[in-house]
Design a protein around this motif. Structure first.
Motif, PDB file in Angstrom:
ATOM      1  N   ARG A 188      -6.603   1.182  -4.620  1.00  0.00           N
ATOM      2  CA  ARG A 188      -5.426   0.932  -3.758  1.00  0.00           C
ATOM      3  C   ARG A 188      -5.543  -0.665  -3.167  1.00  0.00           C
ATOM      4  O   ARG A 188      -6.674  -0.835  -3.061  1.00  0.00           O
ATOM      5  CB  ARG A 188      -5.872   1.760  -2.406  1.00  0.00           C
ATOM      6  CG  ARG A 188      -4.920   1.620  -1.257  1.00  0.00           C
ATOM      7  CD  ARG A 188      -4.875   2.703  -0.466  1.00  0.00           C
ATOM      8  NE  ARG A 188      -3.799   3.101   0.440  1.00  0.00           N
ATOM      9  CZ  ARG A 188      -3.623   2.715   1.782  1.00  0.00           C
ATOM     10  NH1 ARG A 188      -4.704   2.194   2.392  1.00  0.00           N
ATOM     11  NH2 ARG A 188      -2.535   2.812   2.367  1.00  0.00           N
ATOM     12  N   ARG A 227       0.214   5.766  -8.121  1.00  0.00           N
ATOM     13  CA  ARG A 227      -0.680   4.685  -8.088  1.00  0.00           C
ATOM     14  C   ARG A 227      -1.119   4.368  -9.622  1.00  0.00           C
ATOM     15  O   ARG A 227      -1.124   5.343 -10.467  1.00  0.00           O
ATOM     16  CB  ARG A 227      -1.635   5.034  -7.365  1.00  0.00           C
ATOM     17  CG  ARG A 227      -2.362   6.383  -7.549  1.00  0.00           C
ATOM     18  CD  ARG A 227      -3.536   6.791  -6.780  1.00  0.00           C
ATOM     19  NE  ARG A 227      -2.708   7.203  -5.386  1.00  0.00           N
ATOM     20  CZ  ARG A 227      -3.059   7.549  -4.287  1.00  0.00           C
ATOM     21  NH1 ARG A 227      -4.063   7.052  -3.866  1.00  0.00           N
ATOM     22  NH2 ARG A 227      -2.464   7.914  -3.275  1.00  0.00           N
ATOM     23  N   ARG A 266       0.803  -1.195   0.079  1.00  0.00           N
ATOM     24  CA  ARG A 266       0.035  -0.050   0.030  1.00  0.00           C
ATOM     25  C   ARG A 266       0.676   1.214   0.061  1.00  0.00           C
ATOM     26  O   ARG A 266       0.597   2.259  -0.526  1.00  0.00           O
ATOM     27  CB  ARG A 266      -0.836   0.028   1.172  1.00  0.00           C
ATOM     28  CG  ARG A 266      -1.993  -0.937   1.113  1.00  0.00           C
ATOM     29  CD  ARG A 266      -3.059  -0.869   2.113  1.00  0.00           C
ATOM     30  NE  ARG A 266      -2.582  -1.601   3.225  1.00  0.00           N
ATOM     31  CZ  ARG A 266      -2.836  -2.622   3.764  1.00  0.00           C
ATOM     32  NH1 ARG A 266      -3.369  -3.463   2.993  1.00  0.00           N
ATOM     33  NH2 ARG A 266      -2.344  -3.011   4.950  1.00  0.00           N
TER      34      ARG A 266
END
Ligand code: GN1
Ligand code: MG
Length: 535
Positions: free
Chosen positions: A534, A530, A522
């Motif tokens: 997530r 990203r 994470r």
């Protein structure tokens, strides 16, 4: 230098405009359709390398453990080892050239800066079983010819076979496939000579790759009395329905800890092994009582090799120079294996990921054992030690066994077929089964995960890849997660073969290792750019 022929040939292998290939952990890899220009130019490069090194070089078209639609190229130096690291930037420059003129200019610059003599370089070209492989091998041959070189087509080979053949060819030794199988089989026969016959066949999952046919040939050479092998996932018509590396092979078994397809009938305690797609890696595994898989990874193979080498060297007559022995690992080595090897009194070295790094470090020892946790490795013998072994009297059994080992274990690069024989020889010599091998030490629970980010190169590492220096805040986040996990250790690095950032975590319990890996994953997702939801 007249580059007109090169320019004309290069025009037949245009580079896709958006492609900037990068020589990664073990050469170039990408979707096969993107690769003809890269492979053609590698053919060109290896002619130059041959002229510089004064011997044959090698080029094998393979993407190892990657999916079937990928392909790639691995390059072999005149020593038989992987391309010298200083030449990787030459490879990158050539592969990235946007026009045929820039290709020619890059080649001229290469000849100038490396002071390469003109002549006829020789490149041995092989390929694995991917549907795209033969076409790409033809592109490589075209590259060799375009620079006035001679291409020796070697056809379908495992990567380590080609490395072995280049090394032998440049030593003016026999280097055909029969000589390769002979070196492995004869070495094994010597090592297990007086040991009782095996009680159990080894089931070998060959990832539906090139290792299948080659292992069958080796099995025939060995004979079923010496080593009964049950070859599975060998590719071709008789395969179990999966494609190359698809739910099978060493990468699948080691990373997913899952039983490969085609092996559903294996009973508890069965002795099994899995090769990867180009047969340069091997891991062993068995089904545990009560379900689950017990993995015997590269770290454990290194432990067996270390015991064998240590004991054989100790049995040699005393000499003024005591041979040095070292074991080389990467940060992915299980912490328990590192502690075990150090406890044997051996030097243990940690290098960057990639066999090129481990191989170089292992060469510093008279006997250098190197294995990545994924099962890629070998045992190297230095020239001084080999010479001494040859000088010892014929009745010195330890010297004879060490020379057999040197012949059986690929001296050019890690080799799954020699790895298989190495494990079987040590277990046989000691009268051990998997239980005794497993009892050498207990692995710390660990977990490996992959994270996809926009640009994996934003993650930069130091200290043999155990710490990150970029992006900002990532190392602090990893440190905090590690502190909170009892017995925790974790690190991340960008893969050099896949478009992912790899996460590794260890802890005192499996749930804690899983949680630590998830927490670090994470942090990578949040701090390294990203993509998607997530995790
Ligand atoms: C964690 C891991 O298994 N990494 C593998 C993998 O490299 P990456 O750069 O991690 O993708 O492929 C390499 C080539 O086969 C092998 O040398 C290496 O150990
Ligand atoms: Mg491989």
């Amino acid at each position: 230098m007249d580059t007109s022929e090169l320019k004309a040939a290069s025009a037949r292998y245009p580079k896709p405009p958006d492609l900037t290939p990068a020589y990664g952990t073990a050469g170039f890899r990408a979707l096969a359709d993107l690769l003809p220009s890269t492979v053609f130019r590698c053919g060109v490069l290896m002619v130059a390398r041959s002229l510089k090194g004064g011997g044959n070089t090698g080029l094998v078209v393979t993407a190892s453990h990657n999916p079937e639609a990928d392909n790639g190229v691995k390059l072999v130096d005149p020593s038989g080892c992987m391309l010298e690291q200083a030449w990787e930037s030459h490879a990158d420059r050539l592969a990235a050239a946007d026009t045929d003129e820039v290709v020619c200019a890059a080649v001229q610059e290469l000849f100038r800066t490396e002071d390469i003599p003109y002549g006829t370089g020789v490149v041995m070209v092989a390929h694995d079983t991917r549907p795209s492989a033969a076409g790409l091998a033809a592109a490589a041959v075209a590259g060799v010819i375009a620079l006035g070189g001679v291409a020796i087509p070697c056809g379908l080979l495992t990567t380590p076979q080609l490395h072995w053949m280049v090394r032998q060819a440049n030593a003016s030794a026999k280097h055909d496939e029969g000589a390769y199988f002979g070196a492995l089989a004869d070495g094994f026969a010597t090592l297990v000579g007086r040991s009782p016959a095996p009680v159990q066949a080894v089931v070998v999952d060959c990832a539906n790759g090139v290792g299948g046919a080659k292992l069958r040939a080796l099995a025939e050479r060995l004979g079923p009395q010496r080593l009964p092998l049950d070859v599975r996932n060998a590719g071709g018509a008789a395969c179990s329905g999966g494609g190359l590396n698809d739910r099978c092979g060493a990468e699948h078994v080691q990373k997913e800890r899952a039983v490969p397809i085609g092996c559903a009938d294996i009973g508890v305690g069965g002795r099994c092994a899995s090769l990867d797609g180009d047969a340069d890696r091997i891991v062993f595994w068995t089904l545990a009582d009560g379900g689950g898989m017990t993995l015997f990874d590269g770290d454990r193979i290194a432990a067996l090799a270390a015991l064998l080498v240590r004991d054989l060297l100790a049995a040699l007559p005393a000499d003024e120079h005591t041979p040095t022995v070292g074991v080389v690992q990467t940060a992915y080595a299980n912490g328990a294996s590192t502690a075990y090897l150090a406890g044997l009194g051996l030097a243990v070295v940690c290098t960057l990921t990639g066999v090129k790094h481990l191989h170089a470090a292992a060469e510093a020892f008279d006997a250098g054992i190197y294995f990545e946790a994924n099962g890629h490795g070998t045992v190297l013998f230095g020239q001084r030690l080999v010479q001494r072994l040859h000088e010892l009297p014929d009745d010195c059994e330890a010297a004879r066994d060490l020379l057999a080992l040197e012949s059986m274990v690929n001296q050019a690069v890690g080799d799954a077929l020699s790895g298989l024989l190495l494990v079987e020889a040590v277990l046989r010599q000691r009268g051990w089964g998997l239980a005794e091998w497993g009892a050498l030490y207990t692995d710390l629970p660990s977990r490996q995960l992959k994270v996809r980010v926009r640009d994996r190169s934003v993650v930069r590492t130091t200290d043999a890849e155990t710490r990150t220096v970029a992006p900002d805040g990532l190392q602090q986040a990893i440190d905090a997660a590690v502190q909170a996990a009892p017995g925790g250790r974790a690190f991340v690095r960008p893969s050099g073969t896949e478009d992912v950032v790899r996460v590794y975590a260890e802890a005192d319990t499996q749930p804690a290792a899983d949680a630590l890996a998830a927490e670090v994953m994470r942090a990578v997702h949040d701090l390294a750019g990203r993509t998607g939801a997530r995790p």
